[in-house]
Design a protein around this motif. Sequence first.
Motif, PDB file in Angstrom:
ATOM      1  N   SER A   1      -7.046  -2.806   1.094  1.00 18.78           N
ATOM      2  CA  SER A   1      -6.118  -2.198   0.137  1.00 18.78           C
ATOM      3  C   SER A   1      -6.569  -2.454  -1.300  1.00 18.78           C
ATOM      4  O   SER A   1      -6.436  -1.581  -2.161  1.00 18.78           O
ATOM      5  N   SER A   2      -7.121  -3.638  -1.575  1.00 18.93           N
ATOM      6  CA  SER A   2      -7.537  -3.953  -2.949  1.00 18.93           C
ATOM      7  C   SER A   2      -8.694  -3.064  -3.399  1.00 18.93           C
ATOM      8  O   SER A   2      -8.709  -2.572  -4.532  1.00 18.93           O
TER       9      SER A   2
ATOM     10  N   ILE B   1       0.820  -1.201   0.000  1.00 16.42           N
ATOM     11  CA  ILE B   1       0.000   0.000   0.000  1.00 16.42           C
ATOM     12  C   ILE B   1       0.857   1.257   0.000  1.00 16.42           C
ATOM     13  O   ILE B   1       0.511   2.263  -0.614  1.00 16.42           O
TER      14      ILE B   1
ATOM     15  N   TRP C   1      -9.454  -0.091  -2.166  1.00 15.10           N
ATOM     16  CA  TRP C   1      -8.938   1.273  -2.285  1.00 15.10           C
ATOM     17  C   TRP C   1      -8.208   1.470  -3.619  1.00 15.10           C
ATOM     18  O   TRP C   1      -8.409   2.479  -4.303  1.00 15.10           O
ATOM     19  N   LYS C   2      -7.371   0.532  -3.997  1.00 21.53           N
ATOM     20  CA  LYS C   2      -6.641   0.645  -5.260  1.00 21.53           C
ATOM     21  C   LYS C   2      -7.595   0.706  -6.449  1.00 21.53           C
ATOM     22  O   LYS C   2      -7.413   1.517  -7.370  1.00 21.53           O
TER      23      LYS C   2
ATOM     24  N   ILE D   1      -6.733   1.136   6.403  1.00 22.31           N
ATOM     25  CA  ILE D   1      -6.625  -0.048   5.556  1.00 22.31           C
ATOM     26  C   ILE D   1      -6.900  -1.259   6.434  1.00 22.31           C
ATOM     27  O   ILE D   1      -6.131  -1.560   7.353  1.00 22.31           O
TER      28      ILE D   1
END
Length: 547
Positions: free
Chosen positions: A507-508, A446, A510-511, A473
Amino acid sequence: MKYSVSKDEKELALMYLQEHTKRFTKRVEKVTENIYCAVGYGLANSTLIVTDAGNIIVDTTEGIETAAEVKKEFDKISPLPTIAVIYTHGHPDHINGASVFADDKTEIYANKLTLDFIQTQYNQLNSILEIRGARQFGVFLQPEHYPYSGLGPALKLSGTKKIMVPTTVFEDAVKLQFGSTVIQLVSAPGETEDQIFIWLPEEKVLLGADNYYPAFPNLYTIRGTSPRPVLQWVYSLDKMRALQAEYLVLGHTEPVYGKEKIAELLTIYRDGIQYIHDSTVRGMNAGKTVDELVEEISLPESLASYEELRELYGSISQSVRAIYSGYLGWFDGNASNLEQLSSRAFAQKMADLAGGNNRLLKEATNAVENGEFQWAAQLADMLLSLLPENDQALQVKIRALTELGLRSYNSNNRSYYLSQAKELQNGVPFLNNRSNHSAYAEKMPIRAFFQQMTILLQPEKCEHRALSLSLTITDDQKQHILVIRNGIIDIQEGCLTNPDITVATSSSIWKEIILGILNPNDAANNAGFQLTGDAVSFSQFVGFFQK
């Protein structure tokens, strides 16, 4: 009197490249009873090491389709499972096919620096490196213009990408044992900082990766790179020579057999690199400019006579420039160059000297007709700086670059000339897509993705806005402060009091939101996403990262 364009230069360039491509004849070559090298399937080779504990794959080609073809051939030799994959370095043509050989449980070994390299390659500089890499390797050119690279067959653009990052890394050297097979991995900076070589001491087999290939080395690559560690490359070759290997398996081109032959080739290579390095540094210390050194420096006959140092891949003049700038930076010591005129201002001065834009255009047209293609290209650049929509100037540049490309036997230069000429004619191919970005981002820590966010931000959209976001996160429950101000985003660890927006998510997710793969409104319906604050402000926040 007009210059009669000879075909000799074009024919000679093509002949050199056609001779060179014989080294990449497609086959799986048996090196020893347990080592096999797949040559000519992709731009880079892939090597199978069969052990009594299972198969080891060294490098995995540039993509899933090519790797699948190689794996099919390797399976005929040894149907054992793959117990390890080794990356010799992080270039895409060595790592992109890893998912064909490995799954999430497979150990992937690499230099510690390979992790950093992958994050830079697929993160911060991904967009520019993709288009410049495509030009260097001619991925959009017709085979008759660019059928192969100086390193191997023409690079193939892969479809679906799945990046697999190293699971086990080392710094200087590590000794591994797979069943009865002993393998040493040794850091060997050269073509990249993260380069390694692999030594099997009992078999006297050296896997030299990309620190040797049968062309003058790419001490600088025109697709873009930080200065390569030229002297360290020499020292790494010395470490390889000291092993007195009897078999040399390479990242590009065919294996080399015999202790004397291997020693000769590695010695020639290191001497060629050192000669260019030392000549450049001597000239720098004498106060010469980089342009003067480019004019002066070439290999002595004792080295230039070797085909293995022919400039089919690397370029001596570009290497001189890279070594110079690596030591002294962009400034050549001439005070006139401290603050130069802009390209447009310089072009206008030249046009005035020539007698106006039309006169400059006539000179550019005459230059291309007279076979002065470099001069024609430079004149065309001046005109296009002044008259960006002028089709005559554009056509002069297209023709000049095409002719320069067809006359070059340096595969990188040839491809770049021809690719850019094609782009000027037809537009720049669209390389980036959301699925590729997602594949790269999926494996990114991240913190590395936060670094990418600083580049993705569109400052013109938020120059006069200030917005704060507190992000948790949920993968590790770490909190982060994201503040947009002055056209930048400041990202720090910690907890923010009274933020405009608060988000908790994986995190996935958010990305995918930041990359535009997942719409913020759709994310709000996901159980793994929690938003506190104004949803409109969050949509605006996300929009600051979308073109």
